[in-house]
Design an enzyme around this catalytic site. Structure first.
Site, PDB file in Angstrom:
ATOM      1  N   LYS A 109      16.856  27.410   4.107  1.00 38.38           N
ATOM      2  CA  LYS A 109      15.964  28.049   5.079  1.00 38.38           C
ATOM      3  C   LYS A 109      14.776  27.123   5.328  1.00 38.38           C
ATOM      4  CE  LYS A 109      12.369  30.412   5.276  1.00 38.38           C
ATOM      5  NZ  LYS A 109      11.617  30.062   6.478  1.00 38.38           N
TER       6      LYS A 109
ATOM      7  N   GLU B 181       9.871  28.049   9.371  1.00 41.01           N
ATOM      8  CA  GLU B 181       9.963  28.469  10.772  1.00 41.01           C
ATOM      9  C   GLU B 181       8.909  27.773  11.637  1.00 41.01           C
ATOM     10  OE1 GLU B 181       8.842  30.031   8.196  1.00 41.01           O
ATOM     11  OE2 GLU B 181       7.589  31.771   8.632  1.00 41.01           O
TER      12      GLU B 181
ATOM     13  N   SER C 195       3.416  28.052  -0.919  1.00 38.02           N
ATOM     14  CA  SER C 195       2.139  28.435  -1.540  1.00 38.02           C
ATOM     15  C   SER C 195       2.396  29.200  -2.847  1.00 38.02           C
ATOM     16  CB  SER C 195       1.348  29.298  -0.563  1.00 38.02           C
ATOM     17  OG  SER C 195       2.115  30.448  -0.236  1.00 38.02           O
TER      18      SER C 195
ATOM     19  N   CYS D  62       0.686  18.545  -0.766  1.00 39.81           N
ATOM     20  CA  CYS D  62       0.443  19.264  -2.023  1.00 39.81           C
ATOM     21  C   CYS D  62      -0.122  18.328  -3.082  1.00 39.81           C
ATOM     22  CB  CYS D  62       1.727  19.894  -2.516  1.00 39.81           C
ATOM     23  SG  CYS D  62       2.937  18.685  -3.025  1.00 39.81           S
TER      24      CYS D  62
ATOM     25  N   GLU E 144      -7.342  26.795  -2.342  1.00 38.50           N
ATOM     26  CA  GLU E 144      -6.613  25.727  -1.640  1.00 38.50           C
ATOM     27  C   GLU E 144      -6.910  25.821  -0.149  1.00 38.50           C
ATOM     28  OE1 GLU E 144      -2.263  25.938  -1.581  1.00 38.50           O
ATOM     29  OE2 GLU E 144      -2.176  23.758  -1.461  1.00 38.50           O
TER      30      GLU E 144
HETATM   31  P1  NAD Z   1       4.230  29.308   2.565  1.00 31.84           P
HETATM   32  O1  NAD Z   1       4.217  29.799   1.174  1.00 31.84           O
HETATM   33  O2  NAD Z   1       3.471  30.053   3.597  1.00 31.84           O
HETATM   34  O3  NAD Z   1       5.755  29.265   3.110  1.00 31.84           O
HETATM   35  C1  NAD Z   1       6.781  28.662   2.366  1.00 31.84           C
HETATM   36  C2  NAD Z   1       8.096  29.347   2.719  1.00 31.84           C
HETATM   37  O4  NAD Z   1       8.025  30.723   2.326  1.00 31.84           O
HETATM   38  C3  NAD Z   1       8.407  29.316   4.213  1.00 31.84           C
HETATM   39  O5  NAD Z   1       9.767  29.021   4.378  1.00 31.84           O
HETATM   40  C4  NAD Z   1       8.061  30.720   4.686  1.00 31.84           C
HETATM   41  O6  NAD Z   1       8.911  31.156   5.714  1.00 31.84           O
HETATM   42  C5  NAD Z   1       8.242  31.578   3.444  1.00 31.84           C
HETATM   43  N1  NAD Z   1       7.282  32.673   3.344  1.00 31.84           N
HETATM   44  C6  NAD Z   1       5.984  32.676   3.763  1.00 31.84           C
HETATM   45  N2  NAD Z   1       5.409  33.857   3.467  1.00 31.84           N
HETATM   46  C7  NAD Z   1       6.341  34.604   2.845  1.00 31.84           C
HETATM   47  C8  NAD Z   1       6.338  35.923   2.292  1.00 31.84           C
HETATM   48  N3  NAD Z   1       5.256  36.696   2.344  1.00 31.84           N
HETATM   49  N4  NAD Z   1       7.490  36.377   1.729  1.00 31.84           N
HETATM   50  C9  NAD Z   1       8.597  35.612   1.669  1.00 31.84           C
HETATM   51  N5  NAD Z   1       8.643  34.349   2.195  1.00 31.84           N
HETATM   52  C10 NAD Z   1       7.540  33.855   2.768  1.00 31.84           C
HETATM   53  O7  NAD Z   1       3.809  27.769   2.516  1.00 31.84           O
HETATM   54  P2  NAD Z   1       3.516  26.794   3.749  1.00 31.84           P
HETATM   55  O8  NAD Z   1       2.241  27.198   4.392  1.00 31.84           O
HETATM   56  O9  NAD Z   1       4.731  26.640   4.584  1.00 31.84           O
HETATM   57  O10 NAD Z   1       3.313  25.403   2.973  1.00 31.84           O
HETATM   58  C11 NAD Z   1       2.091  25.020   2.411  1.00 31.84           C
HETATM   59  C12 NAD Z   1       2.031  25.372   0.946  1.00 31.84           C
HETATM   60  O11 NAD Z   1       3.090  24.739   0.239  1.00 31.84           O
HETATM   61  C13 NAD Z   1       0.752  24.871   0.270  1.00 31.84           C
HETATM   62  O12 NAD Z   1       0.289  25.868  -0.604  1.00 31.84           O
HETATM   63  C14 NAD Z   1       1.203  23.644  -0.495  1.00 31.84           C
HETATM   64  O13 NAD Z   1       0.410  23.316  -1.606  1.00 31.84           O
HETATM   65  C15 NAD Z   1       2.575  24.062  -0.900  1.00 31.84           C
HETATM   66  N6  NAD Z   1       3.424  22.902  -1.218  1.00 31.84           N
HETATM   67  C16 NAD Z   1       3.674  22.644  -2.523  1.00 31.84           C
HETATM   68  C17 NAD Z   1       4.435  21.547  -2.874  1.00 31.84           C
HETATM   69  C18 NAD Z   1       4.702  21.240  -4.319  1.00 31.84           C
HETATM   70  O14 NAD Z   1       5.404  20.277  -4.585  1.00 31.84           O
HETATM   71  N7  NAD Z   1       4.168  21.996  -5.258  1.00 31.84           N
HETATM   72  C19 NAD Z   1       4.953  20.715  -1.875  1.00 31.84           C
HETATM   73  C20 NAD Z   1       4.694  21.022  -0.543  1.00 31.84           C
HETATM   74  C21 NAD Z   1       3.916  22.123  -0.230  1.00 31.84           C
END
Ligand code: NAD
Length: 488
Positions: free
Chosen positions: A178, A181, A231, A286, A388
């Site tokens: 997935k 989006e 996140s 990240c 963050e």
């Molecule tokens: P996000 O958590 O909003 O989304 C990640 C995924 O989860 C997406 O595919 C999204 O569709 C899904 N999602 C979002 N909200 C959801 C919910 N309430 N229930 C179920 N699924 C949900 O993250 P983002 O904004 O796309 O990416 C940025 C975040 O990712 C930052 O916090 C960053 O630090 C983190 N990140 C971490 C790493 C790592 O290696 N630790 C690497 C890249 C990004």
């Protein structure tokens, strides 16, 4: 630049591109121009069911394909990605906003993982002890487990799914991916390339959408495990739901990365490195430095002066344009979120050294640009000192000594990456030994482990036991079987 446009992003199920059953579609725009570049479906549990059914059906035959033969598909994928490299870079920049140079990092690191997983015949080997007892031999080997889900964030549209998919299929599993989006196109194009591999149908599948698709994956009884990046609140949700439904999980979460700057560092090189770490990809990495700590009054003073001078040199613009060193943030909504943090920093008493709030880029009135922003005198109690932000905002803090600076970093519940700049080996050694972050840089701004090393943070930045790529990835996607054999 070839303009990329996809009228309706499709799913990939059982070896075919299929339309989502969802009636809800969301426009996706180029963050630099605001122009629409396509529509992505919201995605439904019915879409997940179809993809998981295809993956489940493909698994028994795929696990029987010899490991070297499975690896050959990855050699082919690698070659196709090289052939279409420039196109993949351009798509990445168009959907995410990062500069063309930064997209090279995104796509190249993805290719690295494909190449590494192609070594699966060596990587998947088990253990053996002949004559474990008289006339008895013991062999231990790793077997695939079934269908895995892969859920990605927006910030590395090309790379992150490739942290997982190559290892999952190389070990003999099948997958459902997935993509985010917010940035579905890099994966869509990648799946067009995957289609050319002529893998058995169902080995690799993709479902587009948002949280309904995520929850459909987490709850599905035919999924053995989930690899997630995003996140921390969502990572924790993934971990809890997988635990409740008996799945393996590796959930990589958010970050608030501390960088320590010692007075004995090479100032010129260190400052260039820190500024790149904080503002590269507009702070949406990240592993980005979020807080730079000057250790001692003299180091702190130099840090303020030199960061400010260097950050002012950043050229903000469309990532496709030559000379641009920082692109926009991903969306209007994210821009509002980052601007709200800047307002909060001001309200809570941090000193705004460099203000990126009114950043304008010629010819791009609808881009989501924020200029590099630097706050001085930040404390851990301030909102910008502990939450963050994930944007081009760098906070400067002062510590009395190295012990104080390490304690500040360790007090934070997130522990993804952390760096130190110093020319003193004892400082570097103390920092590396004591810091909680699991990805550590010594005179390195973005301490990103390469594909053959384990990737992932600790504390609130990671949920699970086995992290991404490297050897732990092979352990995550397989289970161990031990056979004790006696031949009369
Ligand atoms: P996000 O958590 O909003 O989304 C990640 C995924 O989860 C997406 O595919 C999204 O569709 C899904 N999602 C979002 N909200 C959801 C919910 N309430 N229930 C179920 N699924 C949900 O993250 P983002 O904004 O796309 O990416 C940025 C975040 O990712 C930052 O916090 C960053 O630090 C983190 N990140 C971490 C790493 C790592 O290696 N630790 C690497 C890249 C990004």
């Amino acid at each position: 630049m070839q303009k990329y446009y996809v009228e309706k992003v499709k799913n990939y199920v059982g070896g075919e591109f299929t339309l989502s059953s969802s009636r809800e579609w969301m426009p996706v725009t180029n963050p630099a121009t605001g122009d629409k570049i396509g529509d992505v479906p919201q995605g439904t549990t019915a879409d997940v069911d179809a993809a998981v059914a295809a993956a489940k059906k493909a698994f028994p035959a795929w696990r029987e394909v010899p490991a070297p033969v499975r690896a050959r598909y990855l050699f082919d994928l690698r070659n196709l990605m090289e052939k279409h490299y420039d196109e993949l870079l351009s798509i990445c920049t168009q959907e995410h906003g990062k500069t063309f140079e930064e997209s090279k990092g995104d796509v190249r690191r993805g290719i690295d993982n494909v190449e590494t997983a192609a070594g699966i015949p060596m990587m998947m080997m088990g253990d053996c002890l002949e004559q474990v007892a008289t006339g008895i031999d013991c062999i231990s080997f790793r077997q695939p487990m079934g269908v895995f889900g892969v859920i990605a964030p927006y910030n590395f549209p090309s790379m992150v799914p490739l942290w997982f998919v190559p290892y999952a299929i190389a070990t003999g599993n099948t997958v459902v991916v997935k993509p985010s989006e917010q940035v579905p196109f890099s994966q869509y194009r990648l799946f067009e390339l995957i289609h050319e591999l002529k893998l058995p149908p169902g080995v690799v599948n993709m479902v587009n959408g948002g949280k309904d698709v995520v929850n459909g994956i987490l709850d599905h009884k035919d999924i053995a495990g989930v690899s997630f990046v995003g996140s921390s609140p969502v990572a924790e949700h993934v971990a809890k739901r997988c635990a409740a439904t008996g799945k393996r999980y590796q959930a990589l979460g958010g970050a608030k990365n501390f960088t320590l700057v010692m007075d004995d560092c090479d100032w010129e090189k260190s400052i260039a490195n820190i500024v790149d770490s904080a503002f590269g990809c507009a702070g949406q990495r990240c592993l980005a430095t979020s807080i730079a700590v000057g250790v001692g009054a003299s180091a702190y003073k130099k840090l303020e002066e030199q960061i400010l001078a260097r950050a002012k040199q950043i050229k903000v613009g469309n990532g496709h344009d030559a000379g641009v060193t920082m692109g926009p943030v991903v969306s209007a909504r994210h821009k509002e979120r980052v601007l709200a943090y800047i307002e909060k920093g001001i309200a809570e008493g941090a000193k705004l050294l460099l203000d990126g709030r009114n950043c304008k880029v010629d010819g791009h009135p609808n881009g989501h640009f924020i200029g590099p922003t630097v706050f001085a005198g930040v404390t851990p109690e301030m909102t910008i000192g502990h939450e963050e932000i994930f944007g081009p905002v760098l906070s400067l803090m002062e510590a009395r000594d190295i012990g104080h600076a390490i304690a500040m970093a360790k007090a934070h519940p997130l522990a993804n990456a952390s760096s130190i700049y110093t020319s003193n080996g004892a400082h570097a050694r103390k920092f590396t030994h004591e810091i909680d972050a699991a990805m550590v840089g010594v005179n390195i701004g973005v301490a990103a482990p390469m594909a053959y090393f384990t990737f992932g943070g600790s504390k609130g930045s990671f949920f699970g036991d086995l992290k991404a790529h490297g050897r732990e990835s092979i352990a995550f996607y397989t289970q161990n079987k031990t056979a004790i054999q006696r031949w009369w």
